[in-house]
Scaffold this motif. Structure first.
Motif, PDB file in Angstrom:
ATOM      1  N   ASP B  77       6.032  -3.574   9.579  1.00 32.48           N
ATOM      2  CA  ASP B  77       4.986  -2.668   9.125  1.00 32.48           C
ATOM      3  C   ASP B  77       3.631  -3.352   9.054  1.00 32.48           C
ATOM      4  OD1 ASP B  77       3.631  -0.529   8.214  1.00 32.48           O
ATOM      5  OD2 ASP B  77       4.725  -0.318   6.339  1.00 32.48           O
ATOM      6  N   GLY B  79       0.999  -1.968   8.542  1.00 30.12           N
ATOM      7  CA  GLY B  79       0.196  -1.288   7.525  1.00 30.12           C
ATOM      8  C   GLY B  79       0.765  -1.455   6.136  1.00 30.12           C
ATOM      9  N   ARG B  84       1.842   4.569   3.034  1.00 35.09           N
ATOM     10  CA  ARG B  84       2.729   5.149   4.025  1.00 35.09           C
ATOM     11  C   ARG B  84       4.020   5.590   3.338  1.00 35.09           C
ATOM     12  NH1 ARG B  84       2.168   4.019   9.063  1.00 35.09           N
ATOM     13  NH2 ARG B  84       1.517   1.852   8.973  1.00 35.09           N
ATOM     14  N   ASP B 100       7.487   5.181   7.979  1.00 35.97           N
ATOM     15  CA  ASP B 100       7.297   6.235   8.984  1.00 35.97           C
ATOM     16  C   ASP B 100       6.171   5.825   9.930  1.00 35.97           C
ATOM     17  OD1 ASP B 100       7.260   8.555  10.432  1.00 35.97           O
ATOM     18  OD2 ASP B 100       6.226   9.731   8.894  1.00 35.97           O
ATOM     19  N   ASN B 101       6.456   4.812  10.746  1.00 38.89           N
ATOM     20  CA  ASN B 101       5.441   4.321  11.691  1.00 38.89           C
ATOM     21  C   ASN B 101       5.994   4.216  13.109  1.00 38.89           C
ATOM     22  OD1 ASN B 101       7.136   2.148  11.578  1.00 38.89           O
ATOM     23  ND2 ASN B 101       5.662   0.728  10.674  1.00 38.89           N
ATOM     24  N   VAL B 160       6.522  10.004  12.871  1.00 42.08           N
ATOM     25  CA  VAL B 160       5.798   9.235  13.886  1.00 42.08           C
ATOM     26  C   VAL B 160       6.776   8.744  14.957  1.00 42.08           C
ATOM     27  CG1 VAL B 160       4.432   7.144  14.306  1.00 42.08           C
ATOM     28  CG2 VAL B 160       4.032   8.522  12.237  1.00 42.08           C
TER      29      VAL B 160
END
Lengths: 265, 265, 265
Positions: B77, B79, B84, B100-101, B160
């Motif tokens: 991740d 981010g 998120r 959720d990436n 995503v």
């Protein structure tokens, strides 16, 4: 002794690295020491090598994340092979087993009613170089199984590091991403202060995404410790710092606040 | 919820590396989250760092080798620390839990009747930097114990990476031997074709021993993916390629066939 | 076959490294192969790469530290992907499973009444490159569960390395600290002798602390093997030696005593 139905878990905290058969031998010994064997979890095996002081502060920050009745088998020992007796500390409902060189001492400071025991000397014929396997593992397995100190352990009142300061304004560990973890707990850190390190004054942020890429900052990490980091970069490379490097605090815009003594000094 | 007699196994798939206490904390948390604790297996901890796209294709190739009802706790991740929300996907009789990436999205494409859930927001006071331990681990343990999404998770229809192509003609991972794994499944690779990469056209072989030492080639690896390798050498060093490098296909003796878009582009 | 109530433990000994999904796949397969699944312990995954001879001597030194009925799944195979049949050896109350390239042979020399079995050929469709997962893991799980060779295994009388010398005067492994482990057991080492290596004559010590910092010496390590080390330093860097380098012995003050043949030569 009474065996409990479900032995507690043993957590391994060493500077053995993951290379070689050393960690495997700890697991093998713990599997054979008591029946049923305890659950064994590798907490970390790259604890600060040869730096029992740095490793002690990092271990203390890990303890709250372990279950009650956890048994920590800890080995960071620059004096390995010398006649150092083994130590057992009971603190915060958890057990700590390892060399009496300060490694266990900081973690024991947070609890009330700390109990300390000294392990009996290793029997003759035990190699001097692998007490983690040949002395501490059996003791850890016994404690996990019984919830009591192992047979032959004697109650003691003094151990190395007993009087070390609970917080240490110095770097204690460089992680695999180059983040620099310190021995200062976030809860006791000055508020509205910059960290001075490697000639730079670093401001506080809550998380990496709060600063631009390439910017160095400090924040309270997921262990509750003050950590110096660079967003999308390595603080260790950027600041040329390593375990033992002192950390200084300065109110924003003010001159130098305090120096960083060695623990216990 | 009803506890099942034997909880399913939790597989860890992260970019945490084996250094530091991070993986140990995942294990410690999973041990405490439900009783009895799930079996926890380290699938890998050097998933492509900061590349959720590459890591998604590699995870998808691993899924068929995990048991039914396996719960994959996945964290890659870039981010991390941002707001998120966590995602849970149920696909191919297995569970996937993580950010959720896009990381979970490719693995979910192979199954019919995919179910998706969004985790409730982390309660206040949770550090922003270690959702693997503080949010996903509890969710994974609950799912392993109950075979159902955790309490508070809400069914969702979009995530995503949902429309990313199932195959990606690009390198996604360099293993410890310098072999270069791609996002193209062998089952969908062109037959009688060369791989174009780093200015070279590489022929297909069944296994390392089929080509002379030092020769680069491509083959379908033990995960079912197209992999570029050098017999007794490092393809990464030889070809100067890394995750993200596009892979092109050419019929033997023919000119360039196709280009390599980013997934989802 | 009758399932035993508690399957034996499976110990993994490979040159896969900890990178990539390879070790994770061994664990995943062992979890699914028999019910209940065996306990699985990572003995080491940096066994001497591509050197079945070196790895064989190191494995032999590890065996006494494993429990009775332990099953060792061993993979070090420069010929991976070739049509090498799998071997099972029963020795010293333990089981060894892996390629028939000498890797298992030295460990089997210490026991009386060694039993040897050849695994049936891998069924068609099995990838040639991951026999550890696709062939040996199932066999290891079956042996752990039943205490008997797997179905289809045939008794054999000959295997590679059967006649290798029990001791090998050569370096077989460099550990993460740069210590150099040899294939010579301490119990059979000359007494009052120096080790000759890299142009230096090294004296014996009992442990690191017995020599000044920076001094190279040899000692009998915690596996019972002759090891060359430097107090607070790397013997590998200091002596420029690596697995395969011969080790020579010299009585103190005497000229060269013996040379170091390859095992089996």
């Amino acid at each position: 002794m009474n065996q409990r139905a479900h032995p507690g878990a043993v957590f391994l905290y060493t500077d053995y690295t993951r290379l070689g058969p050393y960690v495997g031998h700890l697991h093998a010994r713990l599997l054979q020491a008591v029946d049923p064997a305890p659950t064994v979890i590798d907490l970390m095996h790259d604890a600060p090598a040869f730096r029992a002081d740095c490793a002690a502060y990092l271990l203390a920050a890990n303890l709250p994340y372990l279950p009650a009745d956890a048994v920590v088998l800890a080995v960071v020992d620059p004096g390995v092979g010398t006649e150092r007796p083994g130590l057992i500390l009971r603190a915060q409902e958890r057990w700590l087993i390892g060399p009496d060189n300060g490694l266990l001492a900081v973690a024991a400071q947070d609890g009330a009613d700390v109990e300390a025991y000294r392990l009996p000397p290793a029997p003759p014929g035990i190699p001097a170089t692998f007490h983690g396997r040949d002395v501490f593992a059996d003791a850890a397995a016994q404690v996990a199984a019984t919830g009591r100190p192992p047979s032959g352990a004697e109650r003691v009142d003094h151990w190395v590091g007993q009087k070390w300061l609970r917080d240490w304004d110095a770097l204690i560990y460089t992680d695999g991403f180059g983040n620099l973890i310190s021995g200062r707990r976030g809860a006791s850190a000055p508020s509205h202060a910059d960290v001075l390190i490697g000639g730079e004054a670093l401001g506080q942020a809550e998380k990496f995404a709060d600063v631009p890429e390439g910017t160095a900052f400090w924040y309270v990490n997921a262990l509750g410790l003050v950590e110096v980091a660079v967003n999308s970069g390595s603080a260790a490379a950027r600041l040329g710092a390593a375990p033992g490097t002192p950390l200084r605090w300065r109110p924003r815009g003010e001159p130098l606040l305090q120096s960083a003594p060695r623990p216990g000094s």
